[in-house]
Write a protein that holds these residues in place. Sequence first.
Motif, PDB file in Angstrom:
ATOM      1  N   PHE A 256       8.876  -0.333  -8.549  1.00  0.00           N
ATOM      2  CA  PHE A 256       8.396  -0.981  -7.328  1.00  0.00           C
ATOM      3  C   PHE A 256       7.823   0.108  -6.429  1.00  0.00           C
ATOM      4  CE2 PHE A 256       9.590  -3.372  -3.223  1.00  0.00           C
ATOM      5  CZ  PHE A 256       8.304  -3.885  -3.133  1.00  0.00           C
ATOM      6  N   GLU A 257       6.495   0.188  -6.393  1.00  0.00           N
ATOM      7  CA  GLU A 257       5.817   1.236  -5.647  1.00  0.00           C
ATOM      8  C   GLU A 257       4.720   0.638  -4.769  1.00  0.00           C
ATOM      9  OE1 GLU A 257       6.472   4.491  -5.536  1.00  0.00           O
ATOM     10  OE2 GLU A 257       8.167   4.285  -6.930  1.00  0.00           O
ATOM     11  N   THR A 258       4.560   1.201  -3.576  1.00  0.00           N
ATOM     12  CA  THR A 258       3.462   0.837  -2.680  1.00  0.00           C
ATOM     13  C   THR A 258       2.467   1.983  -2.643  1.00  0.00           C
ATOM     14  OG1 THR A 258       4.888  -0.569  -1.312  1.00  0.00           O
ATOM     15  CG2 THR A 258       2.819   0.200  -0.335  1.00  0.00           C
ATOM     16  N   ILE A 259       1.211   1.683  -2.919  1.00  0.00           N
ATOM     17  CA  ILE A 259       0.163   2.700  -3.015  1.00  0.00           C
ATOM     18  C   ILE A 259      -0.937   2.349  -2.035  1.00  0.00           C
ATOM     19  CG2 ILE A 259      -1.505   3.824  -4.557  1.00  0.00           C
ATOM     20  CD1 ILE A 259       0.338   2.977  -6.874  1.00  0.00           C
ATOM     21  N   GLY A 260      -1.434   3.361  -1.331  1.00  0.00           N
ATOM     22  CA  GLY A 260      -2.474   3.137  -0.329  1.00  0.00           C
ATOM     23  C   GLY A 260      -3.813   3.708  -0.742  1.00  0.00           C
TER      24      GLY A 260
END
Length: 376
Positions: A256-260
């Motif tokens: 579960f990763e958030t990438i910008g």
Amino acid sequence: MNSSMDVLQNYIQSFGYDWLSNVLLITVSSFIAWIAWRVIYRRIEVLAQHTHLEWDDLLIRAVRSPISALIWLWPATISIGLIISAHSEIDSQWIGQVDLLLVIAIFIWISLRLIQNVETHVLAQKKRDETTVQAIAKVARLFFLTIGILTVMQSLGLSLSGLLTFGGVGGLIVGLAAKDLLSNFFGGMMIYFDRPFKVGDWIRSPDRNIEGTVERIGWRMTIIRTFDKRPLYVPNSVFSNIVVENPSRMLNRRIFETIGLRYDDGDKVSVIVGEIKTMLENHRDIDSKQTLMVNFDSFGTSSLNFFVYAFTKTVNWARYHEVKQDVLLQIMAIIHKHEADIAYPTQTLKFDPKVLSENPDVINNNPTFPNSIISK
């Protein structure tokens, strides 16, 4: 038992020899019997090895040493009886009780050795739950020891009915005095029957500072080896009052990763998100049967954020990080393939050209002022 001992001693004394000759005769006879037992044991052992059953081998190995001890100790009691009869007037009837206790001890010894052999054999197969096998072995040992102690007490003339009556009152007193010990014992029984974890499992508790690999589950405490290799001794009663997590029984591990992405790459977000989702669906180490999501999520302060939500097939901690690394590297490659880039914290400063032209000292006195703005 006493009458048989008397008959045997009278038979030996009927030879007319003195006590020393009789003792030597008994010792030689014991040695011959021991040699005969070793020969017979080796023949039986060879025959057992040619069978397809393992239980006969376990039983034969269990009786080897106890029978050898019995061959030497039983005649030794007879010799002691002859010596006592020859040198004193002391009644030697008590030797018969010793022989009975010897037989009981040999029986218990054989039983415990057999239980140990069976436990070792079953655990060596790697197909049985180690915790359950150890629990059954402990209960079996306790059962035979209890039977042996009661038999010894009965042979010594103690009344078991009176003992059990006293045990009812004494048990209450002991129970109150050993409350913590009993709570740990029943806590261990709860672990054995409920099986929230077993030997070899990685467990942790959000309620207590407990995390590590279970090494041993005893009647009173459980030994946990922490990840920095320190042993942690936890009383079993603790597990009845805390929440225990067992990561060893996970079916999958989650990524579960958030990438910008940069705001300059706003027109490429949809394509990048779609390609990343396709990559995950076809990844050999990602379980596509579980929830798999890749979606644009939010407008960050300096990035366009999308999240990756997927589950790996492996639950091994080291392997999981290898899979996660591969996924993140492929995500970065997809982003770069579309000439986009991952955002990092930035700030945009806007100046009014009219104000700058009226205050040239702001530029001249600040050597770190951006050249791009100076050129404008």
